[in-house]
Design a protein around this motif. Structure first.
Motif, short mmCIF file in Angstrom:
data_model
loop_
_atom_site.label_atom_id
_atom_site.label_comp_id
_atom_site.label_asym_id
_atom_site.label_seq_id
_atom_site.Cartn_x
_atom_site.Cartn_y
_atom_site.Cartn_z
N MET A 66 1.03 -1.17 -0.17
CA MET A 66 -0.11 -0.04 -0.15
C MET A 66 0.79 1.32 0.03
SD MET A 66 -3.00 -0.53 2.58
CE MET A 66 -2.16 -0.96 4.06
N LYS A 67 0.31 2.37 -0.66
CA LYS A 67 0.84 3.67 -0.46
C LYS A 67 0.16 4.22 0.89
CE LYS A 67 2.01 8.09 -2.64
NZ LYS A 67 1.98 8.87 -3.78
N ILE A 68 1.16 4.74 1.55
CA ILE A 68 0.66 5.34 2.91
C ILE A 68 1.29 6.77 3.09
CG2 ILE A 68 0.26 5.18 5.51
CD1 ILE A 68 0.71 2.02 4.78
N VAL A 69 0.67 7.62 3.35
CA VAL A 69 1.01 9.10 3.71
C VAL A 69 0.98 9.21 5.10
CG1 VAL A 69 0.86 11.67 3.39
CG2 VAL A 69 0.77 9.99 1.43
N VAL A 70 2.00 9.62 5.77
CA VAL A 70 1.74 9.84 7.39
C VAL A 70 2.19 11.39 7.42
CG1 VAL A 70 2.83 9.60 9.86
CG2 VAL A 70 2.73 7.64 7.77
N ILE A 71 0.88 12.04 7.68
CA ILE A 71 1.03 13.39 8.11
C ILE A 71 1.75 13.56 9.59
CG2 ILE A 71 -0.22 15.65 8.44
CD1 ILE A 71 -0.26 14.55 5.49
N MET A 77 -0.84 13.05 -2.41
CA MET A 77 -1.95 12.28 -2.12
C MET A 77 -2.25 11.27 -3.46
SD MET A 77 -3.36 12.53 0.62
CE MET A 77 -3.29 13.81 2.09
N LYS A 78 -1.58 11.51 -4.57
CA LYS A 78 -1.80 10.96 -5.84
C LYS A 78 -1.35 9.40 -5.65
CE LYS A 78 -1.07 14.78 -8.75
NZ LYS A 78 0.00 15.50 -9.87
N GLY A 79 -2.39 8.51 -5.84
CA GLY A 79 -2.28 7.09 -5.69
C GLY A 79 -2.28 6.49 -4.28
N THR A 80 -2.52 7.52 -3.26
CA THR A 80 -2.24 7.08 -1.86
C THR A 80 -3.62 6.10 -1.42
OG1 THR A 80 -0.79 8.84 -1.10
CG2 THR A 80 -2.37 8.00 0.58
N ASP A 81 -3.48 5.09 -0.68
CA ASP A 81 -4.43 4.42 -0.23
C ASP A 81 -4.75 4.82 1.09
OD1 ASP A 81 -4.40 2.08 -2.22
OD2 ASP A 81 -2.20 2.02 -1.74
N VAL A 82 -3.95 4.91 2.09
CA VAL A 82 -4.25 5.45 3.53
C VAL A 82 -3.43 6.50 3.81
CG1 VAL A 82 -4.05 4.67 5.94
CG2 VAL A 82 -4.32 2.89 4.10
N GLU A 112 -7.83 14.27 -0.07
CA GLU A 112 -8.21 12.81 0.24
C GLU A 112 -9.27 12.26 -0.76
OE1 GLU A 112 -8.26 11.13 4.02
OE2 GLU A 112 -6.65 12.63 4.87
N THR A 113 -10.30 13.42 -0.67
CA THR A 113 -11.37 12.88 -1.54
C THR A 113 -10.98 12.97 -2.92
OG1 THR A 113 -13.23 13.89 0.22
CG2 THR A 113 -13.77 13.56 -2.11
N ARG A 114 -10.51 14.08 -3.43
CA ARG A 114 -9.76 13.97 -4.81
C ARG A 114 -9.23 12.87 -5.08
NH1 ARG A 114 -9.03 19.57 -3.36
NH2 ARG A 114 -6.86 19.15 -3.06
N ALA A 115 -8.35 12.56 -4.19
CA ALA A 115 -7.59 11.45 -4.66
C ALA A 115 -8.14 9.87 -4.58
CB ALA A 115 -6.18 11.36 -3.71
N GLY A 116 -9.37 9.86 -3.75
CA GLY A 116 -9.86 8.45 -3.62
C GLY A 116 -9.14 7.61 -2.61
N VAL A 117 -8.58 8.44 -1.45
CA VAL A 117 -8.00 7.75 -0.44
C VAL A 117 -9.11 6.72 0.13
CG1 VAL A 117 -7.06 8.01 1.70
CG2 VAL A 117 -6.56 9.47 0.17
N LYS A 118 -8.52 5.61 0.43
CA LYS A 118 -9.62 4.66 0.99
C LYS A 118 -9.68 4.46 2.75
CE LYS A 118 -8.41 1.78 -3.22
NZ LYS A 118 -7.24 2.63 -3.30
N HIS A 119 -8.83 5.15 3.32
CA HIS A 119 -8.89 4.86 4.67
C HIS A 119 -8.03 6.05 5.31
CE1 HIS A 119 -7.72 1.94 8.24
NE2 HIS A 119 -8.51 2.90 8.76
#
Length: 250
Positions: free
Chosen positions: A1-6, A48-53, A83-90
Motif C-alpha cells: 500500500m501507499k501510505i502518507v503519514v502527516i 495524495m496521488k495514488g495514496t491508499d491510506v 483525500e476525496t479528490r485522490a480517492g483515499v480509502k482509509h
C-alpha cells in the motif's frame, strides 16, 4: 500500500514510518519541511496521488484555545478535500482518551477534529491513546508551584510511544474501523504517583504534593477522565522498562 503519514517526522510519526516500511509498504512522511502543509494546503494534491491510506499525526504549534481549534479544523478540511479528490480509502487519526470528557481547549479541538473525520465520508479509524510516558516531565513542569509540584490524584494509565506506534501501525494496515479503538499502558495508578516515580528516578529534589484539585492542563481529573473504558488494547512496555530504555538512549 501507499501510505502518507502527516506529521511523519515527529515522536510517533518517525517510529510509525519505520514500522510500516519494515512491513513492506510505500510510506511518505509528510510535513511542512517536506513541502506538505495541511494549513495552507501546499503539496497536498501531489502527495495524495495514488495514496491508499492517510495517517494524521499532525499537532498544533500553539495550545491556545482559539489557535488549536483553528489548526485542527483547517487542517482537517484541507486534508479531507485532498483525500476525496485522490480517492483515499482509509483515514487514520491519533487522538486522546477522554476527548469527550474533559472540557479544555485542546480536548475540545481534538473533539472537533474527530467530528470532521466522522463527517468526511472517507472510511476512518480513530485511535484514542492515553498520555505518553515521554510527557511525564512536561506534566511535572506544568504542576510546579514555587518549590513544590502539585499533581492530580486522578487515575492515570500512561503508554510508551513505541507501543503507540505499534498500535497505529496495526490499525493502518487493517480494514477501516469506522469507529474508535482505545490504547493504554499496562499499568494503572494515580497521576501523582507515576510522576513521583519518574522524578525520583531523575533525582529531582522537588516536593510532590498530591492535590485532588490540581489541574491537568486546565482540567480537574477524576478516576474516569483520561483512562480507557473496558477492553482497551494494552501496550507491552511498563514504566520501569520504558525508563530503563531512556537511560540506554542517553
Amino acid at each position: 500500500m501507499k501510505i502518507v503519514v502527516i506529521g511523519g517526522t515527529g515522536l510517533i510519526g518517525s517510529k510509525l514510518v519505520n514500522k510500516l516500511r519494515q512491513l513492506g509498504h510505500e510510506v511518505t512522511p509528510a510535513s511542512p519541511a517536506s513541502g506538505v502543509n495541511t494549513i495552507t494546503g501546499e503539496g497536498l494534491t501531489d502527495v495524495m496521488k495514488g495514496t491508499d491510506v492517510v495517517v494524521d499525526l499532525a499537532n498544533s504549534p500553539s495550545f491556545e484555545d482559539k489557535a488549536v481549534l483553528e489548526f485542527f479544523e483547517t487542517s482537517g478540511r484541507n486534508l479531507f478535500a485532498a483525500e476525496t479528490r485522490a480517492g483515499v480509502k482509509h483515514h487514520v487519526a491519533l487522538s486522546i482518551v477522554g476527548t469527550e470528557r474533559l472540557d479544555n481547549g485542546y480536548f475540545r479541538a481534538k473533539l472537533a477534529q474527530e467530528r470532521l473525520i466522522k463527517q468526511s465520508g472517507i472510511p476512518y479509524s480513530i485511535v484514542h491513546s492515553t498520555q505518553f510516558f515521554e510527557f511525564l516531565g512536561t506534566i511535572a513542569a506544568a504542576g510546579t508551584v514555587g518549590d513544590e509540584i502539585h499533581l492530580s490524584t486522578g487515575a492515570f494509565q500512561p503508554i510508551a510511544s513505541d507501543d503507540v506506534a505499534a498500535a497505529v501501525a496495526d490499525v493502518t494496515v487493517g480494514a477501516p474501523l469506522n469507529g474508535i479503538i482505545e490504547i493504554a499502558g499496562p499499568e494503572r495508578g494515580r497521576l501523582v504517583d507515576f510522576v513521583k516515580r519518574y522524578l525520583a528516578k531523575k533525582g529531582d529534589p522537588h516536593k510532590v504534593v498530591a492535590d485532588v484539585h490540581a489541574t491537568y492542563f486546565g482540567s480537574e481529573l477524576n478516576d474516569q477522565s483520561i483512562v480507557p473504558g473496558e477492553n482497551p488494547r494494552l501496550g507491552k512496555i511498563d514504566f520501569e522498562t520504558w525508563f530503563s530504555s531512556q537511560l540506554q538512549k542517553a
